[in-house]
Design an enzyme around this catalytic site. Structure first.
Site, PDB file in Angstrom:
ATOM      1  N   LYS A   4      12.230   0.070   6.500  1.00  0.00           N
ATOM      2  CA  LYS A   4      12.994   0.440   5.313  1.00  0.00           C
ATOM      3  C   LYS A   4      12.049   0.870   4.201  1.00  0.00           C
ATOM      4  CE  LYS A   4      14.518  -1.776   1.700  1.00  0.00           C
ATOM      5  NZ  LYS A   4      14.469  -0.806   0.595  1.00  0.00           N
ATOM      6  N   GLY A   8       5.036  -5.730  -1.041  1.00  0.00           N
ATOM      7  CA  GLY A   8       5.813  -5.664  -2.269  1.00  0.00           C
ATOM      8  C   GLY A   8       5.442  -6.807  -3.194  1.00  0.00           C
ATOM      9  N   SER A   9       6.391  -7.235  -3.985  1.00  0.00           N
ATOM     10  CA  SER A   9       6.084  -8.237  -5.005  1.00  0.00           C
ATOM     11  C   SER A   9       5.975  -9.634  -4.391  1.00  0.00           C
ATOM     12  CB  SER A   9       7.181  -8.245  -6.073  1.00  0.00           C
ATOM     13  OG  SER A   9       8.362  -8.799  -5.541  1.00  0.00           O
ATOM     14  N   THR A  10       5.204 -10.487  -5.052  1.00  0.00           N
ATOM     15  CA  THR A  10       5.066 -11.868  -4.608  1.00  0.00           C
ATOM     16  C   THR A  10       6.410 -12.588  -4.680  1.00  0.00           C
ATOM     17  OG1 THR A  10       2.722 -12.029  -5.116  1.00  0.00           O
ATOM     18  CG2 THR A  10       3.959 -14.076  -5.176  1.00  0.00           C
ATOM     19  N   GLU A  11       7.198 -12.226  -5.682  1.00  0.00           N
ATOM     20  CA  GLU A  11       8.514 -12.841  -5.857  1.00  0.00           C
ATOM     21  C   GLU A  11       9.384 -12.636  -4.598  1.00  0.00           C
ATOM     22  OE1 GLU A  11      10.382 -10.879  -9.091  1.00  0.00           O
ATOM     23  OE2 GLU A  11      12.158 -12.161  -9.040  1.00  0.00           O
ATOM     24  N   GLY A  22       8.248 -11.627  -1.677  1.00  0.00           N
ATOM     25  CA  GLY A  22       7.507 -12.181  -0.543  1.00  0.00           C
ATOM     26  C   GLY A  22       7.832 -13.650  -0.318  1.00  0.00           C
ATOM     27  N   GLU A  64       1.944  -8.593   2.238  1.00  0.00           N
ATOM     28  CA  GLU A  64       0.911  -8.032   1.367  1.00  0.00           C
ATOM     29  C   GLU A  64       1.567  -7.905   0.002  1.00  0.00           C
ATOM     30  OE1 GLU A  64      -0.887  -6.118  -0.889  1.00  0.00           O
ATOM     31  OE2 GLU A  64      -0.844  -4.266   0.283  1.00  0.00           O
ATOM     32  N   CYS A  91      -1.275  -2.640  -5.966  1.00  0.00           N
ATOM     33  CA  CYS A  91      -1.309  -4.105  -5.944  1.00  0.00           C
ATOM     34  C   CYS A  91      -2.722  -4.639  -6.126  1.00  0.00           C
ATOM     35  CB  CYS A  91      -0.710  -4.607  -4.640  1.00  0.00           C
ATOM     36  SG  CYS A  91      -1.307  -3.717  -3.209  1.00  0.00           S
ATOM     37  N   GLU A 148       1.350  -9.622 -13.012  1.00  0.00           N
ATOM     38  CA  GLU A 148       1.087  -8.277 -12.540  1.00  0.00           C
ATOM     39  C   GLU A 148       1.984  -7.304 -13.315  1.00  0.00           C
ATOM     40  OE1 GLU A 148       2.308  -7.342  -8.478  1.00  0.00           O
ATOM     41  OE2 GLU A 148       0.394  -6.318  -8.226  1.00  0.00           O
TER      42      GLU A 148
END
Lengths: 281, 486
Positions: free
Chosen positions: B192, B244-247, B249, B266, B300, B397
């Site tokens: 996606k 993508g974002s840590t959130e 993830g 990542e 990132c 970030e």
């Protein structure tokens, strides 16, 4: 008149010392037949946090030690364990021959992992031929503090999960087998006399379901080995908690502790650092 | 120490005439469907529009894949898996080599489309993204018949269907990082792309058809978070890869818990770019600019925290500000453009919010004189001085062209500050002293350390983070591990 034996008090192993649980609690440990063996400390959340602090404090020194030095110390642990062969066989109980074989296997496992300390980088690191004028090298580094829920196998299983974590430079907090915690504390006596710096291995005894979730949720723990968690609900909860700071998780799985361990237990708790530098004059 | 002569002038000595790359090379359709089982099909969710962030013009309508569509894609991938994984590695390799070649052949078309949909300067999409995309397929193609030599045993097996969710900052490059190793190892994929940048992934689907890749080996489903969530949580997906974002993830790690799916993440970063007093200053300035303003800071691993040794702070900042004055912001398709458009209105709002917070928390904000176009999403190159470690612009970030400047006195302090973050993706070191580089590199808790350079990427070089920047590596031999049952 026969002499009355001097019994050992089984305590925790935190930061190289043997404290009782701060909670003042203990739980009775029995033989498979149900005979009373000893009262083991029942570690609390606070004990777990103290153990994490000790592991964190030990991390820079242990990860910064040379691989050769770490290998020597693991080998020294094997030596000390060999010297207490009979004691561990007694503590393991069951058939004498099988117990001695188990101790031997644990010693051999330590020797095997000791040799990996200065070889894992060569096997798991890479020199990368990038398309440009750069030096580029990837090397494994320890993940940090790893919480280990040790399997039921009280000595060989324990040694087989702890050795791969520490040989690469991680420090750890171990939750010992709940029904059979005594060999873990005796192993702590081996660790304490093997030049292993205090705090590299910390051992908690007590109720797995009580301690493991705190370690799984602890924000200063970087890795989580759930090998010893038999209850799927507890494993799921721990893995979910571990997501909060993205711990590296080794999920529960059936293991043959007599088989070839492979590299997986080491590499699960290794990071890869890639360093670039331009070439030029 | 004598002040070295600066090569960067106060003001640009030249005016630049517009030098736009033609967009005629791209044949945009008015609407796009999903790519499932080798066919372009309609999605059952509501379609959404993807816009050119530099002009806000609508580029195309794109289908949203519903959970049912995702299920069809996963079933197609599952069906294709048996045949694909049973192919000799040498045959899989040839498909990937073909793809690499077609990407090279159609590189300009892909680059222009990437710049249109993403807003990044054509110079970047043409000279960085596309060459790396082709190189990535070329590199992993070569692994497909050599997996037994990679150190994972004599015959390492693939996992099955890989569900992959990628971000909008390097749309096609992230696709390559995901698809190339997955296919080389014998997996099939459902990917996606990000909802703001779906177009190059759909053009890639066409490339898969040109390469005669067996149907179902690559499936592309477009949509937003719900579609991604359907991909990640599908029970027949054996492997999840997310960038993508840590959130997000964290949410994925939580949702994958207990399923046995293999997961690589990542995620975000807040990299320190550390400049010592003996650094080659002009090179360091270029490295700082590349570190944070490359791709509008939508990176990132961007060097978003500049740690400068206190004794050279003034000199370095003066040189840096002069250099920022020469950056050209504007039309992404102009070959002279250094800074393109911010990818979306949402991202622009986030950059603005965090930058305003920087000011309100007491840091000093500076941007060069910089005219922003009337239409589209734009943010000028910005730096903050007087930043404390506790400031949110030093901790969070921003994912935009915003640099936070902090200072240090000793190497130990630099290490302490650099590591004082939950992230650990990358770091930069600028010094002429070799032993100090290696001492620093040893202590920085980051997956990629660039010494006297920054933001370099290569398919042979593993990339990925420590701590909350995620786990697993992409690129190199180690990048195979994520797609093998080992």
């Amino acid at each position: 008149m026969s002499r009355l034996a001097v019994r050992k008090t089984y305590k925790l192993f935190i930061g190289g010392a043997f404290p009782r649980s701060e909670s003042g609690r203990s739980y009775p440990v029995t033989s498979p037949k149900g005979d009373f063996l000893a009262n083991a400390s029942r570690a609390s959340r606070k004990d777990a946090r103290d153990a994490v602090s000790a592991a964190r404090k030990a991390f820079p020194g242990w990860s910064g030690a040379t691989a050769y030095n770490r290998g020597q110390i693991l080998y020294r642990i094997a030596e000390m364990l060999e010297g207490r062969r009979a004691q561990f066989a007694d503590e393991l109980g069951g058939g004498r021959k099988a117990a001695l074989e188990t101790v031997d296997a644990a010693v051999d496992r330590l020797v095997w992992y000791a040799g990996w300390s200065d070889k894992i980088s060569s096997v798991h690191g890479t020199a990368n031929p990038v398309a440009g004028p750069y030096f580029n090298l990837s090397s494994p580094e320890p993940t940090g503090v790893v919480a280990v829920v040790a399997p039921a196998d009280p000595l060989l299983g324990l040694v087989s999960v702890v050795a791969p974590v520490i040989v690469t430079g991680n420090t750890c907090v171990v939750v010992a087998s709940e029904p059979a915690p005594l060999p873990a504390i005796t192993l702590a006596e081996v660790l304490a006399t093997s030049d292993l710096p205090g705090g590299v291995v910390n051992i908690l005894t007590g109720h797995q379901a009580e301690i493991a979730p705190w370690l799984a949720a602890h924000m200063d723990v970087n890795g989580l080995d759930l090998t010893g968690v038999a209850e799927p609900e507890l494993a799921l909860r721990c893995e979910q908690e571990a997501a909060e700071n993205l711990k590296r998780v080794l999920r529960p799985r059936a293991e043959d502790w007599r088989g070839d361990p492979g590299l997986g237990r080491m590499t699960r708790f290794l990071e890869t650092k890639t360093v670039w530098h331009p070439l030029g004059v | 120490m004598a002040t070295p002569k600066r090569t960067v002038p106060e003001r640009p000595v030249f005016d630049y005439a517009p030098a736009p790359e033609s967009r005629d090379i791209v044949d945009l359709k008015s609407s796009y469907g999903l790519f499932i089982d080798g066919e372009f099909v309609d999605g059952s969710g509501p379609s959404f529009k993807t816009v050119n962030p530099a002009t806000e013009e609508k580029l195309a309508e794109v289908a949203t894949a519903s959970a049912d569509d995702v299920d069809r894609a996963v079933r197609a991938a599952r069906k294709a898996f048996d045949g694909w994984s049973a192919l000799p590695g040498s045959e899989r390799a040839k498909y990937l080599f073909r793809i690499a070649r077609i990407v090279q052949e159609r590189a300009r078309e892909l680059a222009v489309l990437e710049s249109l949909d993403n807003g990044k300067p054509i110079r970047e999409s043409r000279d960085v993204d596309l060459p790396l995309v082709a190189a990535h397929f070329f590199y992993y193609a070569g692994w497909a018949d050599k997996l037994g030599y990679a150190g994972f045993g004599p015959d390492p097996r693939p996992l099955g269907v890989a569900g992959q969710v990628i971000p909008w900052n390097f749309p096609l490059l992230m696709l390559a990082w995901k698809i190339a190793p997955a296919l080389a190892c014998g997996n099939t994929v459902v990917l996606k792309p990000a909802e703001t940048t779906p177009l190059t992934a759909l053009l890639f689907a066409e490339i898969c058809r040109q390469a005669e890749l067996p149907p179902g080996v690559v499936n592309i489903v477009t949509g937003a978070g719900e579609t991604g969530s359907a991909v990640v949580s599908h029970p027949d997906v054996a492997k999840v890869a997310f960038t993508g974002s840590t959130e997000v993830g964290r949410l994925i790690a939580r949702s994958v818990a207990g399923t046995g799916k293999k997961l690589t993440l990542e995620l975000g970063g807040k990299a320190a770019n550390i400049v010592f007093d003996d650094a080659a200053l002009d090179q360091a300035v270029e490295g700082i600019v590349n570190g944070i303003f490359f791709n509008q800071g939508h990176v990132c691993c961007a060097g978003s925290r500049l740690l400068v040794q206190e004794s050279i702070q003034e000199e370095l900042l003066a040189a840096l500000k002069r250099r920022l004055g020469t950056l050209r912001l504007g039309d992404p398709l102009d070959k002279n453009t250094d800074i393109g458009a911010i990818n979306s209105a949402d991202q622009l709002a986030k950059i603005r919010r965090l930058s305003d917070l920087g000011e309100s928390e007491g840091a000093e904000r500076w941007s060069p004189a910089c005219e922003l176009p009337d239409k589209g999403f734009w943010f000028p190159p910005t730096l903050f001085t007087g930043v404390a470690q506790s400031h949110r612009i030093a901790r969070e970030e921003i994912f935009g062209p915003v640099l936070s400047v902090l200072t240090f006195r000793t190497p130990a302090e630099a290490v302490e500050k650099a590591n004082n973050t939950p992230y650990g993706l990358s770091a930069g070191i600028w010094t002429e002293k070799g032993s100090r580089i290696l001492w620093m590199a040893d202590r920085l808790r980051a997956g990629v350390v660039w010494a006297n350079t920054f933001n370099r990427f290569d398919p042979t070089s593993p990339f990925g983070g420590y701590k909350e920047s995620g786990y697993g590596r992409e690129g190199g031999l180690l990048g195979l591990e994520a797609y093998l049952d080992v």
